[in-house]
Design a protein around this motif. Structure first.
Motif, mmCIF file in Angstrom:
data_model
loop_
_atom_site.group_PDB
_atom_site.id
_atom_site.type_symbol
_atom_site.label_atom_id
_atom_site.label_comp_id
_atom_site.label_asym_id
_atom_site.label_seq_id
_atom_site.Cartn_x
_atom_site.Cartn_y
_atom_site.Cartn_z
ATOM 1 N N SER A 106 0.827 -1.208 0.000
ATOM 2 C CA SER A 106 0.000 0.000 0.000
ATOM 3 C C SER A 106 0.863 1.260 0.000
ATOM 4 C CB SER A 106 -0.947 0.005 1.200
ATOM 5 O OG SER A 106 -0.222 -0.106 2.408
ATOM 6 N N TRP B 235 2.455 1.719 -3.424
ATOM 7 C CA TRP B 235 1.475 2.220 -4.397
ATOM 8 C C TRP B 235 1.283 3.724 -4.248
ATOM 9 C CZ3 TRP B 235 -1.055 1.882 -8.714
ATOM 10 C CH2 TRP B 235 -2.215 2.645 -8.907
ATOM 11 N N ILE C 187 -5.858 5.709 0.770
ATOM 12 C CA ILE C 187 -5.109 4.550 1.250
ATOM 13 C C ILE C 187 -4.061 4.942 2.294
ATOM 14 C CG2 ILE C 187 -3.476 2.747 0.570
ATOM 15 C CD1 ILE C 187 -4.952 2.623 -2.123
ATOM 16 N N TYR D 44 -3.896 3.389 6.151
ATOM 17 C CA TYR D 44 -2.917 2.385 6.557
ATOM 18 C C TYR D 44 -1.801 2.939 7.439
ATOM 19 C CZ TYR D 44 -4.798 -1.256 3.532
ATOM 20 O OH TYR D 44 -5.617 -2.211 2.957
#
Length: 294
Positions: A41, A44, A96, A100
């Motif tokens: 994550s 990305w 995201i 996270y």
């Protein structure tokens, strides 16, 4: 050395692109500095910001130096296509990254957390800058513009992006039933065709086709809407209906960092319905759009 384009020297579009370059640069610099981008994550998110920064910087330099005529792509189509993808990339990273990296063990107090909060804020600002750029670049009624600057062109970008997210969530879930493989075929076919349309427009290759491009777009929008309509029904039916080996939500769902099978299937269902609505809107606009070839 080429002269700076006077029409672009003080336009709102220039300031939007400058803001996008600045915000994305600050975002990935903060993240790299505090070192909070580990795992898939985080990688990305870092890719989204770096990709957006580099692309925006290239577009900005080409525009400021007046090199549009030397670009190997259609400059009526490329900048807005890139800006739309960048907006979607930064939007996904803006969701995201805080999800996270601003909770659990990543949410400890200190300067590192402050850097992560600042990075999240600047990522949202970058998303806003790209949205403004797309809004300023899109075609107005009666204006001669490239296809990607029209509503159907922008929808094509959104459709391919949503399809990519669907592929991420799919994993091997489609192997549970033959009907789910039909959904996979729908996702793949529509993604490939939509991506091909984008490449043809950006590469100025639409005139090489042996058929009228605008009629093809209308026919494809109708076909894609029908295909996604079937997938919107079949995917949840064969995953959540008790008569078709339904997947139940177990206690592990929502406990870890990764999504459980039930959550991924729900995500695919929602994204499929979203893409169905996008293709319906694409059909509506394509049917009434008078396409002006670049």
């Amino acid at each position: 050395m080429p002269a700076i384009s006077p029409a672009f020297s003080s336009s709102p579009l220039l300031f939007a692109r400058l803001a996008a370059v600045l915000f994305t640069c600050v975002t990935f610099s903060l993240v790299v500095h505090c070192g909070s981008y580990g795992g898939g994550s985080g990688d990305w998110c870092l890719f989204c910001w770096c990709f957006s920064f580099v692309g925006s910087l290239v577009v900005l330099l080409v525009e400021v130096l007046g090199l549009q005529s030397r670009a190997p792509v259609s400059w009526r189509n490329f900048p807005i296509t890139f800006a739309t993808y960048a907006a979607l990339f930064c939007l996904s990273a803006s969701i995201i990254y805080p999800l996270y990296f601003l909770k659990d063990q990543y949410g400890s107090s200190g300067s590192s957390r402050d850097y992560r909060i600042a990075a999240s804020v600047f990522s949202c600002l970058a998303t806003l800058a790209y949205v403004v750029e797309v809004s300023l670049s899109r075609a107005r009624p009666g204006e001669v513009a490239g296809y990607m600057a029209t509503a159907p062109g922008l929808l094509k970008v959104c459709e391919t992006f949503v399809a990519c997210v669907i592929f991420v969530f799919l994993d091997h879930a489609y192997e549970r039933h033959a009907a789910l493989k039909w959904c996979l075929a729908v996702y793949c076919i529509c993604f490939i065709v939509s991506a091909t349309v984008i490449v043809l427009c950006v590469g100025e290759c639409t005139g090489c086709l042996p058929f009228p491009f605008d009629r093809f777009l209308s026919a494809y929008a109708l076909l894609a809407a029908l295909l996604y309509g079937t997938a919107t029904i079949i995917w949840p039916l064969f995953n959540f209906d008790s008569n078709h080996l339904a997947v139940r939500r177990d206690r592990s769902c929502g406990q870890g960092r990764s999504l459980c099978l039930w959550e991924t299937l729900v995500a695919v269902s929602v994204l499929t319905a979203l893409n169905f609505l996008l293709y319906l809107a694409d059909l509506f606009y394509s049917a009434r759009l008078v396409f002006i070839k670049v």
